[in-house]
Write an enzyme that holds these catalytic residues in place. Structure first.
Site, PDB file in Angstrom:
ATOM      1  N   TYR A  35       0.834  -1.195   0.000  1.00 15.00           N
ATOM      2  CA  TYR A  35       0.000   0.000   0.000  1.00 15.00           C
ATOM      3  C   TYR A  35       0.879   1.260   0.000  1.00 15.00           C
ATOM      4  O   TYR A  35       0.673   2.183  -0.788  1.00 15.00           O
ATOM      5  CB  TYR A  35      -0.922  -0.018   1.230  1.00 15.00           C
ATOM      6  CG  TYR A  35      -1.773   1.218   1.371  1.00 15.00           C
ATOM      7  CD1 TYR A  35      -2.876   1.435   0.538  1.00 15.00           C
ATOM      8  CD2 TYR A  35      -1.471   2.192   2.321  1.00 15.00           C
ATOM      9  CE1 TYR A  35      -3.650   2.578   0.642  1.00 15.00           C
ATOM     10  CE2 TYR A  35      -2.231   3.344   2.436  1.00 15.00           C
ATOM     11  CZ  TYR A  35      -3.320   3.534   1.598  1.00 15.00           C
ATOM     12  OH  TYR A  35      -4.078   4.673   1.704  1.00 15.00           O
ATOM     13  N   LEU A  83     -11.189  18.081  34.756  1.00 19.44           N
ATOM     14  CA  LEU A  83     -11.409  17.444  36.060  1.00 19.44           C
ATOM     15  C   LEU A  83     -10.817  18.322  37.146  1.00 19.44           C
ATOM     16  O   LEU A  83      -9.761  18.922  36.957  1.00 19.44           O
ATOM     17  CB  LEU A  83     -10.678  16.099  36.108  1.00 19.44           C
ATOM     18  CG  LEU A  83     -11.275  14.919  35.379  1.00 19.44           C
ATOM     19  CD1 LEU A  83     -10.277  13.769  35.346  1.00 19.44           C
ATOM     20  CD2 LEU A  83     -12.562  14.464  36.051  1.00 19.44           C
ATOM     21  N   GLU A 113     -10.581   4.751  37.875  1.00 23.59           N
ATOM     22  CA  GLU A 113      -9.847   4.516  36.623  1.00 23.59           C
ATOM     23  C   GLU A 113      -8.424   5.053  36.711  1.00 23.59           C
ATOM     24  O   GLU A 113      -8.117   5.829  37.612  1.00 23.59           O
ATOM     25  CB  GLU A 113     -10.563   5.247  35.472  1.00 23.59           C
ATOM     26  CG  GLU A 113     -11.997   4.820  35.302  1.00 23.59           C
ATOM     27  CD  GLU A 113     -12.772   5.742  34.365  1.00 23.59           C
ATOM     28  OE1 GLU A 113     -12.162   6.598  33.701  1.00 23.59           O
ATOM     29  OE2 GLU A 113     -13.996   5.590  34.304  1.00 23.59           O
ATOM     30  N   LYS A 115      -5.542   7.545  35.462  1.00 22.33           N
ATOM     31  CA  LYS A 115      -5.496   8.841  34.770  1.00 22.33           C
ATOM     32  C   LYS A 115      -4.300   8.798  33.815  1.00 22.33           C
ATOM     33  O   LYS A 115      -3.156   8.966  34.220  1.00 22.33           O
ATOM     34  CB  LYS A 115      -5.367   9.994  35.765  1.00 22.33           C
ATOM     35  CG  LYS A 115      -5.510  11.325  35.069  1.00 22.33           C
ATOM     36  CD  LYS A 115      -5.679  12.450  36.034  1.00 22.33           C
ATOM     37  CE  LYS A 115      -5.915  13.767  35.329  1.00 22.33           C
ATOM     38  NZ  LYS A 115      -5.059  14.048  34.206  1.00 22.33           N
ATOM     39  N   ARG A 136      -9.255  18.446  22.490  1.00 28.74           N
ATOM     40  CA  ARG A 136     -10.100  19.116  23.484  1.00 28.74           C
ATOM     41  C   ARG A 136     -10.211  20.628  23.226  1.00 28.74           C
ATOM     42  O   ARG A 136     -11.274  21.202  23.339  1.00 28.74           O
ATOM     43  CB  ARG A 136      -9.536  18.863  24.881  1.00 28.74           C
ATOM     44  CG  ARG A 136     -10.380  19.454  25.952  1.00 28.74           C
ATOM     45  CD  ARG A 136      -9.907  19.090  27.329  1.00 28.74           C
ATOM     46  NE  ARG A 136     -10.744  19.769  28.280  1.00 28.74           N
ATOM     47  CZ  ARG A 136     -10.546  21.005  28.698  1.00 28.74           C
ATOM     48  NH1 ARG A 136      -9.507  21.673  28.266  1.00 28.74           N
ATOM     49  NH2 ARG A 136     -11.372  21.571  29.544  1.00 28.74           N
ATOM     50  N   GLU A 173      -8.384   9.081  25.848  1.00 34.17           N
ATOM     51  CA  GLU A 173      -7.030   9.602  25.907  1.00 34.17           C
ATOM     52  C   GLU A 173      -6.201   8.987  24.801  1.00 34.17           C
ATOM     53  O   GLU A 173      -6.233   7.767  24.586  1.00 34.17           O
ATOM     54  CB  GLU A 173      -6.444   9.204  27.272  1.00 34.17           C
ATOM     55  CG  GLU A 173      -5.456  10.145  27.839  1.00 34.17           C
ATOM     56  CD  GLU A 173      -6.047  11.485  28.250  1.00 34.17           C
ATOM     57  OE1 GLU A 173      -7.277  11.657  28.211  1.00 34.17           O
ATOM     58  OE2 GLU A 173      -5.247  12.381  28.574  1.00 34.17           O
ATOM     59  N   CYS A 411      30.279  39.781  32.752  1.00 33.73           N
ATOM     60  CA  CYS A 411      31.320  40.808  32.617  1.00 33.73           C
ATOM     61  C   CYS A 411      32.535  40.310  31.828  1.00 33.73           C
ATOM     62  O   CYS A 411      33.457  41.077  31.567  1.00 33.73           O
ATOM     63  CB  CYS A 411      31.734  41.334  33.984  1.00 33.73           C
ATOM     64  SG  CYS A 411      32.691  40.151  34.940  1.00 33.73           S
ATOM     65  N   CYS A 426      32.957  34.518  39.778  1.00 37.17           N
ATOM     66  CA  CYS A 426      33.395  35.738  39.116  1.00 37.17           C
ATOM     67  C   CYS A 426      33.890  36.612  40.261  1.00 37.17           C
ATOM     68  O   CYS A 426      33.139  36.901  41.196  1.00 37.17           O
ATOM     69  CB  CYS A 426      32.224  36.403  38.399  1.00 37.17           C
ATOM     70  SG  CYS A 426      32.589  38.087  37.936  1.00 37.17           S
TER      71      CYS A 426
HETATM   72  S1  IVH Z   1     -12.692  11.954  32.666  1.00 35.52           S
HETATM   73  C1  IVH Z   1     -15.770  15.169  32.661  1.00 35.52           C
HETATM   74  N1  IVH Z   1     -11.066   9.931  32.940  1.00 35.52           N
HETATM   75  O1  IVH Z   1      -7.429  14.092  32.300  1.00 35.52           O
HETATM   76  C2  IVH Z   1     -14.665  14.211  32.835  1.00 35.52           C
HETATM   77  N2  IVH Z   1     -10.165  11.954  32.139  1.00 35.52           N
HETATM   78  O2  IVH Z   1      -7.211  16.493  33.883  1.00 35.52           O
HETATM   79  C3  IVH Z   1     -13.583  14.405  31.901  1.00 35.52           C
HETATM   80  N3  IVH Z   1      -7.783  11.852  31.613  1.00 35.52           N
HETATM   81  O3  IVH Z   1      -9.000  16.185  29.978  1.00 35.52           O
HETATM   82  C4  IVH Z   1     -12.432  13.533  31.965  1.00 35.52           C
HETATM   83  N4  IVH Z   1      -7.473   9.739  32.118  1.00 35.52           N
HETATM   84  O4  IVH Z   1      -7.833  14.102  29.075  1.00 35.52           O
HETATM   85  C5  IVH Z   1     -11.182  11.209  32.591  1.00 35.52           C
HETATM   86  N5  IVH Z   1      -9.779   8.016  33.195  1.00 35.52           N
HETATM   87  C6  IVH Z   1      -9.882   9.287  32.842  1.00 35.52           C
HETATM   88  C7  IVH Z   1      -8.775  10.044  32.369  1.00 35.52           C
HETATM   89  C8  IVH Z   1      -8.968  11.373  32.042  1.00 35.52           C
HETATM   90  C9  IVH Z   1      -6.900  10.848  31.660  1.00 35.52           C
HETATM   91  C10 IVH Z   1      -7.469  13.234  31.198  1.00 35.52           C
HETATM   92  C11 IVH Z   1      -8.484  13.831  30.256  1.00 35.52           C
HETATM   93  C12 IVH Z   1      -8.903  15.117  30.889  1.00 35.52           C
HETATM   94  C13 IVH Z   1      -7.813  15.363  31.868  1.00 35.52           C
HETATM   95  C14 IVH Z   1      -8.270  16.207  33.032  1.00 35.52           C
END
Ligand code: IVH
Length: 679
Positions: A35, A83, A113, A115, A136, A173, A411, A426
């Site tokens: 491709y 958040l 969850e 982050k 975003r 993400e 200087c 210096c």
């Molecule tokens: S929920 C309204 N869940 O963290 C709720 N965000 O600091 C919106 N992020 O902009 C987000 N892991 O890009 C959510 N398990 C998770 C996440 C997560 C990473 C990021 C996300 C958000 C940012 C906020």
């Protein structure tokens, strides 16, 4: 020519067809390399025969490299919120309590969850087909990255399964695996291309690139953690269920998502994730705790930019990777040259870090750090960032050694290497403009003459334009010059000049302290002033004279003697003694027994820092209330004022049973006996 035209059109049709299979239907009839070959061939022919104007609708404009796509702005169907975050257990528990109090229920399920440290992405699916991918942005409008996202293998171009909604907004993400990041950077460094400093920057760079590199983008990962527009008829009524439904339609979700109820279980989850963090193949910066029930989420609602039903519980004591871009040399107030690493900016615990001090050359040797190295940077608590180590595995052949400088960067004089302290200096003293600026700034600051409004920026301009060459020049400034030179208004300029005039009345002790000699603070300045009584006596004293003073150690005596006997410093002191009215006591220092307060004629020691006052302000307050400030705790000490991070003195005072005053007690005394009675 007809032949060529046909050939190009046919080839375009083939590439379009295979592209449709690959990008829209997630299938392929030919190998990736075949491709890529067809695309390259098409691009070559289109370029060669550009006069045929056949590339207007060519698939080469939307796939493969090197197509320039301007990133168009695009609106989300529903806003993309952020958040709120906490960094400690105390604040997490506050969130937990608020939710439970508001909902009047102790038993709430939370979806916990990871982050992921990547970039938020909004995917819009219409009839199950990926229509748009938007970053975003400001939460309402983001950048259209659809063309790039269509190439990412972990994002389905078409959803599978049953009950697929007509319209759906998927949030998640986008990130790069750590292993992929190493591979990518190694390759980039070999071909002298741009290397990224961390996985997040790499993902952002690739996602937002103008020239799409198909084979690289393909390996970006996606993890779905939410949704925007989500039709009500789908029967999942909780967040966890909805994520699982998205997974059934072909979207990747995290295997770590857990439903937990009690705060103890959630804290365990946090600890567990923190412990395994370094073993994961992707970067995370905390956990996210979300109320699981959609009905309860609606009840809780939103604040301006973040939901009330979710919180990011971030890891505070965090290390991040960045790249050393260059090393600059900073000249300190006392002439010490400090190497500073300029790094690719990173955000640690909400603070953007662009520079990290390397302290001295012994530290550089110890870390074995070079320009171009990838380094681990840590910011513990609220303190200054520090390089912990070099990641040798990421080291490329293009790194450069950090050279010990020979000349002062300001200087240009030859620097002196002080082997004993592994420092480079210096030695031009106040002849070096940077040392003059910094010393002057200290001299005019609260620690010194306390001149209102004379900040570093104004001082810099005055020195750069040669209006100040020595300390005493400060007292020849006039308001017109300040207005002309430093963008200050007439009113402020007048205030500065008034303050300068007022500062001419000064005690010998305060004057000494204002000179900013290393280790000669307010307490030692007092001892020296009381002993020598005048500037004249002071500048004619020997090193032995200083050493024999009680309360002045060898190092302090050494610093004092060296400072006073450095030619430009000596001239500066003599010049100032002619301009200023230096007295032994403050004329306002007028205390009688009738004014007595808890500090009157008492010995006071300070340990730790107070949030309401600087050290010098505390000392002055105690002195004005008739107290004596001592540097060390002894049985003669009456009070110890204890602030944040107290040291040895605090523990010793406990042993000696000395009365301890915490900051708020000290403030009460100051309020009652100093401010209220206008002492
Ligand atoms: S929920 C309204 N869940 O963290 C709720 N965000 O600091 C919106 N992020 O902009 C987000 N892991 O890009 C959510 N398990 C998770 C996440 C997560 C990473 C990021 C996300 C958000 C940012 C906020």
């Amino acid at each position: 020519m007809i032949c060529i035209k046909d050939l190009i059109l046919k080839l375009q049709a083939r590439v379009r067809y295979y592209g449709y299979l690959y990008y829209s239907l997630n299938t392929s009839r030919i190998s990736d390399s075949r491709y890529d070959f067809l695309v390259e061939k098409l691009r070559f022919l289109e370029k060669k025969y550009h006069n045929l104007l056949l590339n207007k609708d060519s698939p080469t404009l939307t796939i493969g490299a090197p197509v320039i796509i301007g990133l168009k702005k695009c609106q989300h169907i529903t806003p993309m919120l952020s958040l709120n975050h906490v960094f400690d257990i105390h604040n997490y528990l506050k969130f937990d309590k608020k939710i439970k109090d508001f909902l009047k229920d102790k038993y709430i399920s939370f979806c916990c969850e990871l982050k992921i440290d990547g970039l938020a992405l909004n995917l819009i699916y219409k009839k199950g087909i990926l229509l748009k991918a938007i970053t975003r942005g400001d939460g309402m409008i983001g950048e259209d990255v659809t063309n790039t996202v269509r190439m990412i293998s972990s994002i389905p171009r078409q959803l599978q399964g049953i009950n697929i909604p007509n319209k759906l907004e998927v949030r998640g993400e986008i990130f790069m695996l750590k292993s992929e990041f190493i591979r990518f950077n190694n390759e980039a460094s070999r071909s002298h291309a741009k290397v990224f400093s961390n996985t997040r920057n790499a993902a952002a760079g690739l996602l937002r690139q103008k020239t799409i590199k198909n084979h690289i983008v393909k390996n970006l990962m996606f993890c779905c953690h939410g949704y925007g527009y989500y039709p009500r008829y789908t029967n999942s009524c909780n967040h966890y269920g909805r994520l699982k439904q998205l997974h059934c339609w072909g979207l990747p979700i995290s295997g770590y998502n857990s439903i937990l109820e009690s705060h103890l279980d959630i804290l365990d989850f946090y600890k567990k994730i923190k412990n395994i963090r370094n073993f994961l193949n992707f970067d995370i910066d905390g956990i996210v705790i979300k109320v699981n029930s959609i009905v309860l989420q609606h009840k809780l609602g939103f604040m301006s930019r973040a939901p009330r039903w979710a919180i990011a519980f971030k890891f505070f004591d965090q290390e991040k990777t960045s790249k050393v871009l260059k090393v600059i040399y900073q000249v300190g107030r006392t002439g010490v040259i400090t190497p500073i690493a300029k790094i690719d900016p990173i955000c640690i615990s909400g603070v953007i870090i662009k520079s990290v001090s390397l302290y001295n050359f012994r530290e550089i040797e110890k870390l074995d750090i070079c320009i171009g190295d990838f380094v681990k940077i840590k910011r513990s608590g609220d303190v200054i960032p520090k390089i912990i180590n070099v990641i040798k595995g990421y080291r490329s052949k293009t790194i450069k050694k950090i050279i010990v400088p020979t000349f002062c960067p300001v200087c240009k004089s030859v620097l002196k290497i002080d082997c004993r302290y592994s420092k480079i200096r210096c030695v031009q003293g106040l002849k070096c403009k940077e040392q003059l600026k910094k010393s002057l700034y200290y001299f005019c600051s609260k620690n010194g003459l306390n001149i209102y409004g004379l900040g570093f920026k104004i001082i810099s301009k005055l020195v750069d334009n040669n209006f100040i060459k020595k300390f005493s020049d400060v007292f020849n400034l006039d308001s017109n010059l300040l207005v002309r030179l430093s963008d200050v208004g007439k009113k402020l300029a007048n205030k500065i000049i008034n303050s300068i005039n007022q500062s001419k009345e000064i005690t010998l002790s305060k004057f000494l302290c204002a000179l900013g000699i290393k280790e000669i603070g307010s307490i030692k300045s007092d001892i020296i002033a009381k002993h020598f009584l005048s500037i004249n006596n002071l500048i004619n004293s020997t090193f032995q004279d200083f050493c024999s003073l009680k309360g002045i150690g060898f190092k302090a005596a050494h610093n004092l003697f060296n400072f006073i006997n450095e030619e430009s410093n000596k001239n500066s002191i003599i010049g100032l003694s002619k301009t200023l009215n230096i007295s032994l006591y403050n004329t306002h220092y007028n205390i009688t027994k009738a004014d007595s307060n808890p500090f009157f004629q008492k010995n006071v020691v300070i340990s730790g820092s107070l949030s309401s006052f600087s050290r010098i302000e505390v000392i002055n307050l105690i002195k004005k209330m008739g107290g004596r400030v001592m540097s060390n705790v002894s049985i003669a000490t009456n009070y110890i004022i204890v602030g944040v991070n107290p040291g040895q003195k605090f523990y010793k005072s406990k042993e000696l049973n000395i009365k301890i005053l915490l900051e708020h007690c000290f403030l009460d005394i100051v309020k009652t006996f100093y401010i209220d009675k206008k002492f």
